[in-house]
Design an enzyme around this catalytic site. Structure first.
Site, PDB file in Angstrom:
ATOM      1  N   GLU A  56      39.272  -4.699 -19.524  1.00  0.00           N
ATOM      2  CA  GLU A  56      38.391  -4.062 -18.532  1.00  0.00           C
ATOM      3  C   GLU A  56      37.394  -3.121 -19.190  1.00  0.00           C
ATOM      4  OE1 GLU A  56      37.348  -5.176 -15.526  1.00  0.00           O
ATOM      5  OE2 GLU A  56      39.503  -5.245 -15.111  1.00  0.00           O
ATOM      6  N   ASP A  92      33.414  -6.010 -21.529  1.00  0.00           N
ATOM      7  CA  ASP A  92      32.418  -7.096 -21.603  1.00  0.00           C
ATOM      8  C   ASP A  92      31.115  -6.601 -22.226  1.00  0.00           C
ATOM      9  OD1 ASP A  92      31.963  -5.532 -19.335  1.00  0.00           O
ATOM     10  OD2 ASP A  92      31.299  -7.203 -18.079  1.00  0.00           O
ATOM     11  N   GLY A 131      32.671  -8.179  -1.323  1.00  0.00           N
ATOM     12  CA  GLY A 131      32.532  -6.801  -1.797  1.00  0.00           C
ATOM     13  C   GLY A 131      33.829  -6.150  -2.221  1.00  0.00           C
ATOM     14  N   GLU A 186      21.743 -13.627 -10.380  1.00  0.00           N
ATOM     15  CA  GLU A 186      22.267 -12.351  -9.845  1.00  0.00           C
ATOM     16  C   GLU A 186      21.556 -11.160 -10.503  1.00  0.00           C
ATOM     17  OE1 GLU A 186      26.247 -12.364  -8.631  1.00  0.00           O
ATOM     18  OE2 GLU A 186      26.415 -10.189  -8.520  1.00  0.00           O
ATOM     19  N   ASP A 214      32.112 -13.046 -14.372  1.00  0.00           N
ATOM     20  CA  ASP A 214      32.367 -13.559 -13.017  1.00  0.00           C
ATOM     21  C   ASP A 214      31.976 -15.024 -12.899  1.00  0.00           C
ATOM     22  OD1 ASP A 214      32.913 -10.935 -12.671  1.00  0.00           O
ATOM     23  OD2 ASP A 214      31.365 -10.544 -11.163  1.00  0.00           O
TER      24      ASP A 214
HETATM   25  P1  ADP Z   1      31.904  -9.219  -4.773  1.00  0.00           P
HETATM   26  O1  ADP Z   1      31.220 -10.223  -5.628  1.00  0.00           O
HETATM   27  O2  ADP Z   1      32.774  -8.300  -5.521  1.00  0.00           O
HETATM   28  O3  ADP Z   1      32.618  -9.821  -3.596  1.00  0.00           O
HETATM   29  P2  ADP Z   1      29.203  -8.361  -4.343  1.00  0.00           P
HETATM   30  O4  ADP Z   1      28.638  -7.123  -3.737  1.00  0.00           O
HETATM   31  O5  ADP Z   1      28.842  -8.694  -5.738  1.00  0.00           O
HETATM   32  O6  ADP Z   1      30.771  -8.268  -4.153  1.00  0.00           O
HETATM   33  O7  ADP Z   1      28.791  -9.612  -3.461  1.00  0.00           O
HETATM   34  C1  ADP Z   1      28.978  -9.605  -2.069  1.00  0.00           C
HETATM   35  C2  ADP Z   1      27.754 -10.211  -1.393  1.00  0.00           C
HETATM   36  O8  ADP Z   1      27.691 -11.625  -1.662  1.00  0.00           O
HETATM   37  C3  ADP Z   1      27.817 -10.107   0.110  1.00  0.00           C
HETATM   38  O9  ADP Z   1      27.362  -8.851   0.573  1.00  0.00           O
HETATM   39  C4  ADP Z   1      26.904 -11.248   0.526  1.00  0.00           C
HETATM   40  O10 ADP Z   1      25.534 -10.894   0.420  1.00  0.00           O
HETATM   41  C5  ADP Z   1      27.218 -12.316  -0.515  1.00  0.00           C
HETATM   42  N1  ADP Z   1      28.308 -13.159  -0.005  1.00  0.00           N
HETATM   43  C6  ADP Z   1      29.545 -13.253  -0.493  1.00  0.00           C
HETATM   44  N2  ADP Z   1      30.307 -14.084   0.256  1.00  0.00           N
HETATM   45  C7  ADP Z   1      29.518 -14.513   1.256  1.00  0.00           C
HETATM   46  C8  ADP Z   1      29.722 -15.364   2.390  1.00  0.00           C
HETATM   47  N3  ADP Z   1      30.897 -15.941   2.628  1.00  0.00           N
HETATM   48  N4  ADP Z   1      28.669 -15.573   3.216  1.00  0.00           N
HETATM   49  C9  ADP Z   1      27.486 -14.986   2.981  1.00  0.00           C
HETATM   50  N5  ADP Z   1      27.237 -14.169   1.958  1.00  0.00           N
HETATM   51  C10 ADP Z   1      28.238 -13.917   1.095  1.00  0.00           C
HETATM   52 MG    MG Z   2      29.852  -9.787  -7.184  1.00  0.00          MG
END
Ligand code: ADP
Ligand code: MG
Length: 411
Positions: free
Chosen positions: A60, A63, A145, A183, A195
């Protein structure tokens, strides 16, 4: 080519019972994507992509120090039902958010989620790869998230779909790199490669050891009878970004003072001799990274010997240095990790991801995983007043086409 309805029904049964054996978790996201597709586009999809989330077992905050990470693709995933269009339109439905975009014709402000698929389309086009028109609907059971990479799982789902529709072929690493670029540049999140790498390369019952400098990687078998338990504190990160940047700056300063390219370039033994050259706070931060690199490589050897006790000990040590030296834990993560560590059948536990909230991960004897889950939730709530979300996971395969008549291996 379209899927026959009978094929879809039998696919559901085989997929849910045999491939995942977790009917109640997997069915809804896959089902939702498919049924929304049928409702909106009045036909069956050409194919379905499954693209998993991931959790990092060890390594952790290393990276960006060119170190080694050990993620696992999990059996929670984004499902994308898709078919090619004859024109260039991108008609994309995010089922979970009840949101539909149609590009380039949509004339309203695009929702945030659309940056992920649109970012992927953009980087693919920049790389001179064909991005065909698409009708699609996607749904996911990766929590958004929570630090389990729902974002990378969405990106990889789209990259794999456009690869299939465009009839071009890239390596998994190339796909992962393009999704990372999407991203970084389109969403504006400065993430590393882990990721997208894990979502692309996942293997059933394996963790993935990745060298973040060379991008060489090796699958590492997880011993039989072990469950990966992810425990979401439900505390969302605060101060995350500025603290993250501070930690990166401290590592760069340590490398500069030690005269090395990155902290992965100094052994623990050598660091012990030269630590006095660093100011105290920088030394603390650097010590976590140097120990974490060392322990990740040692722990992988332990895993290969089926030595779960040693591997679990390394996870506990990782939490200790993340908490005391790197100082990226918080009360909720500490409460979750110590509750997990005190329970029977737990080999080791630690915070996972950037810290300051989010998830902990534990390696647990699979035969007691259900009791563990129940007891952990109880103890965590008693300690914090918060309700945890706990996922008992298995290592799963990376993003791929699930069902395609011309590619039966996809099942
Ligand atoms: P993590 O990758 O840790 O879950 P992030 O903030 O990097 O958190 O990414 C989350 C974002 O990715 C969401 O707010 C949304 O914009 C997009 N996302 C993830 N899953 C979905 C989904 N099932 N439908 C639509 N958007 C999604
Ligand atoms: Mg993410």
């Amino acid at each position: 080519m379209k899927l026959h309805p009978l094929f879809i029904v039998s696919f559901f049964i085989v997929h849910c019972f045999i491939v995942h054996c977790s009917f109640f978790i997997v069915m809804p996201a896959l089902d939702l994507a498919l049924s929304q597709f049928q409702k909106s586009f009045h036909s069956s999809p050409q194919f379905i992509v499954r693209s998993p989330g991931r959790v990092n077992l060890l390594g952790e905050h290393v990276d960006y120090n060119d170190g080694w990470v050990l993620p696992v693709a999990i059996d929670r995933a984004t499902y994308l039902a898709a078919r090619k269009r004859d024109d260039d339109q991108l008609s994309i439905i995010a089922v979970d958010l009840d949101s539909h975009i149609q590009l380039p014709t949509s004339n309203f402000e695009l929702p945030t989620w659309s940056r992920y698929p649109c970012g992927v389309a953009h980087v693919l086009r920049e790389a001179n790869l064909n991005v065909s028109g698409i009708d699609c609907a996607f749904s996911s059971d990766v929590p958004r998230g929570a630090g389990l990479s729902s974002s990378a799982s969405v990106e990889l789902a789209f990259a794999v779909a456009w690869q299939k529709l465009g009839e071009w072929s890239l390596s998994k690493m190339e796909l992962a790199q393009l999704c990372q670029k999407a991203e970084n540049e389109f969403v504006g999140v400065n993430c590393g490669i882990m990721d997208q790498f894990a979502c692309a390369h996942g293997e059933i019952d394996h963790a993935l050891l990745l060298d973040c400098r060379s991008l060489e990687w090796t699958p590492v078998p997880l011993p039989q009878g072990v469950a990966v338990v992810i425990a979401d504190t439900t505390k969302r990160r605060e101060l995350g970004k500025s603290e993250y940047n501070n930690r990166r700056a401290a590592c760069e300063e340590a490398s500069r003072l030690l005269g090395i390219k990155a902290l992965r370039d100094i052994s623990l033994e050598e660091f012990n001799k030269r630590e006095h050259l660093l100011p105290p706070l920088i030394a603390k931060r650097a010590r976590h990274v140097v120990e974490e690199c060392d322990r990740t490589l040692m722990a992988v050897e332990a895993l290969k010997r089926n030595d779960l006790e040693s591997f679990g000990h390394a996870m506990n040590e990782s939490h200790r240095t993340l908490r005391d030296l790197y100082e990226v834990s918080c009360m909720e993560l500490d409460a979750m990790v110590s509750a997990a560590q005190s329970l029977e059948g737990c080999y080791g536990a630690r915070l996972t991801g950037a810290g300051f909230g989010g998830c902990a991960v534990a390696l647990v004897d699979a035969s007691v995983a259900k009791d563990f889950e129940h007891e952990l939730a109880k103890r965590y709530e008693k300690a914090t007043g918060l309700k945890a979300e706990i996922y008992v996971c298995k290592a799963s395969e990376g993003a791929n086409i699930l069902s395609d008549p011309s590619d039966p291996k996809g099942l």
